[in-house]
Design a protein around this motif. Sequence first.
Motif, mmCIF file in Angstrom:
data_model
loop_
_atom_site.group_PDB
_atom_site.id
_atom_site.type_symbol
_atom_site.label_atom_id
_atom_site.label_comp_id
_atom_site.label_asym_id
_atom_site.label_seq_id
_atom_site.Cartn_x
_atom_site.Cartn_y
_atom_site.Cartn_z
ATOM 1 N N GLY A 7 0.820 -1.212 0.000
ATOM 2 C CA GLY A 7 0.000 0.000 0.000
ATOM 3 C C GLY A 7 0.851 1.257 0.000
ATOM 4 N N GLY A 8 1.942 1.245 0.753
ATOM 5 C CA GLY A 8 2.860 2.382 0.731
ATOM 6 C C GLY A 8 3.489 2.571 -0.637
ATOM 7 N N ARG A 9 3.811 1.468 -1.286
ATOM 8 C CA ARG A 9 4.394 1.535 -2.632
ATOM 9 C C ARG A 9 3.379 2.106 -3.633
ATOM 10 N NH1 ARG A 9 8.861 1.121 -6.099
ATOM 11 N NH2 ARG A 9 8.109 0.290 -8.036
ATOM 12 N N ILE A 10 2.145 1.674 -3.558
ATOM 13 C CA ILE A 10 1.107 2.120 -4.487
ATOM 14 C C ILE A 10 0.738 3.582 -4.245
ATOM 15 C CG2 ILE A 10 -1.330 1.812 -5.133
ATOM 16 C CD1 ILE A 10 0.484 -0.302 -6.281
ATOM 17 N N LEU A 11 0.549 3.962 -2.991
ATOM 18 C CA LEU A 11 0.092 5.319 -2.697
ATOM 19 C C LEU A 11 1.135 6.385 -3.010
ATOM 20 C CD1 LEU A 11 -1.891 4.745 0.607
ATOM 21 C CD2 LEU A 11 -2.798 5.223 -1.668
ATOM 22 N N THR A 12 2.399 6.105 -2.756
ATOM 23 C CA THR A 12 3.436 7.110 -3.018
ATOM 24 C C THR A 12 4.041 6.970 -4.410
ATOM 25 O OG1 THR A 12 5.179 5.741 -2.064
ATOM 26 C CG2 THR A 12 4.050 7.297 -0.596
ATOM 27 N N THR A 25 6.547 5.300 -5.235
ATOM 28 C CA THR A 25 8.000 5.241 -5.145
ATOM 29 C C THR A 25 8.399 3.997 -4.356
ATOM 30 O OG1 THR A 25 8.106 6.491 -3.084
ATOM 31 C CG2 THR A 25 8.226 7.761 -5.122
ATOM 32 N N GLN A 26 9.648 3.588 -4.511
ATOM 33 C CA GLN A 26 10.139 2.454 -3.746
ATOM 34 C C GLN A 26 10.292 2.812 -2.274
ATOM 35 O OE1 GLN A 26 13.644 1.509 -5.998
ATOM 36 N NE2 GLN A 26 12.598 -0.140 -7.083
ATOM 37 N N ILE A 27 10.556 4.069 -1.998
ATOM 38 C CA ILE A 27 10.680 4.494 -0.606
ATOM 39 C C ILE A 27 9.334 4.352 0.108
ATOM 40 C CG2 ILE A 27 11.267 6.426 0.904
ATOM 41 C CD1 ILE A 27 13.197 7.358 -1.216
ATOM 42 N N GLY A 28 8.248 4.409 -0.641
ATOM 43 C CA GLY A 28 6.930 4.202 -0.054
ATOM 44 C C GLY A 28 6.778 2.816 0.542
ATOM 45 N N ALA A 29 7.496 1.834 0.022
ATOM 46 C CA ALA A 29 7.495 0.492 0.613
ATOM 47 C C ALA A 29 8.584 0.360 1.669
ATOM 48 C CB ALA A 29 7.690 -0.566 -0.460
ATOM 49 N N ALA A 85 9.401 -3.621 -2.217
ATOM 50 C CA ALA A 85 10.330 -2.520 -2.479
ATOM 51 C C ALA A 85 11.058 -2.671 -3.810
ATOM 52 C CB ALA A 85 11.346 -2.405 -1.354
ATOM 53 N N THR A 86 11.164 -3.873 -4.323
ATOM 54 C CA THR A 86 11.935 -4.073 -5.550
ATOM 55 C C THR A 86 11.082 -4.311 -6.785
ATOM 56 O OG1 THR A 86 12.180 -6.429 -5.044
ATOM 57 C CG2 THR A 86 13.950 -4.958 -4.327
#
Length: 166
Positions: free
Chosen positions: A92-97, A99-103, A149-150
């Motif tokens: 969810g962090g990856r999708i919402l932002t 960016t990879q940093i979101g994950a 993240a990858t």
Amino acid sequence: MSGTPGKGRGRAQSSRASRASRASDAPRRSARPGPPEPTGLAVRPNPVRIAAYLGFAVLGAFVAIAGTLVQAAWFPGGLIIALAGSAGLFYGGRILTRTQIGALAPAAGWFITVFLLLSGRPEGDYVFGDELGLVLFVLGGTAAAVMCATTSKVPQSAIHSGRSGT
């Protein structure tokens, strides 16, 4: 000397022809896609994005605490719920932002919390239940964080499926 003016005209005509061919190539060049959208560390930081990363790190800590309690309480089912919650937060962090940093931000909060809980107290107590659940929770959460993240790209919407005629 009569060949000299002819050569000059030939060069002028060939340079006009090459300019015309370059002009006809111009629409094709502009139709090419530009450079890929930057992700990860290449994205210019802004306060909203930084606040989102910090929020995801705090959520990662909460999911780690909840996961340790759930996986220890209801072993096979609780472990699956804890890992699904962790993976859902990372993805969810990856999708919402986008960016990879979101994950990585929720994964960092998760890792710090899990390893602080693993360190235990001087009396020898720690939050995790049995050893098998402990190992599976740490390895499964780590694998989920690395996979989220990858991933190379965030999936496109179903509206933009890339299929022509639909």
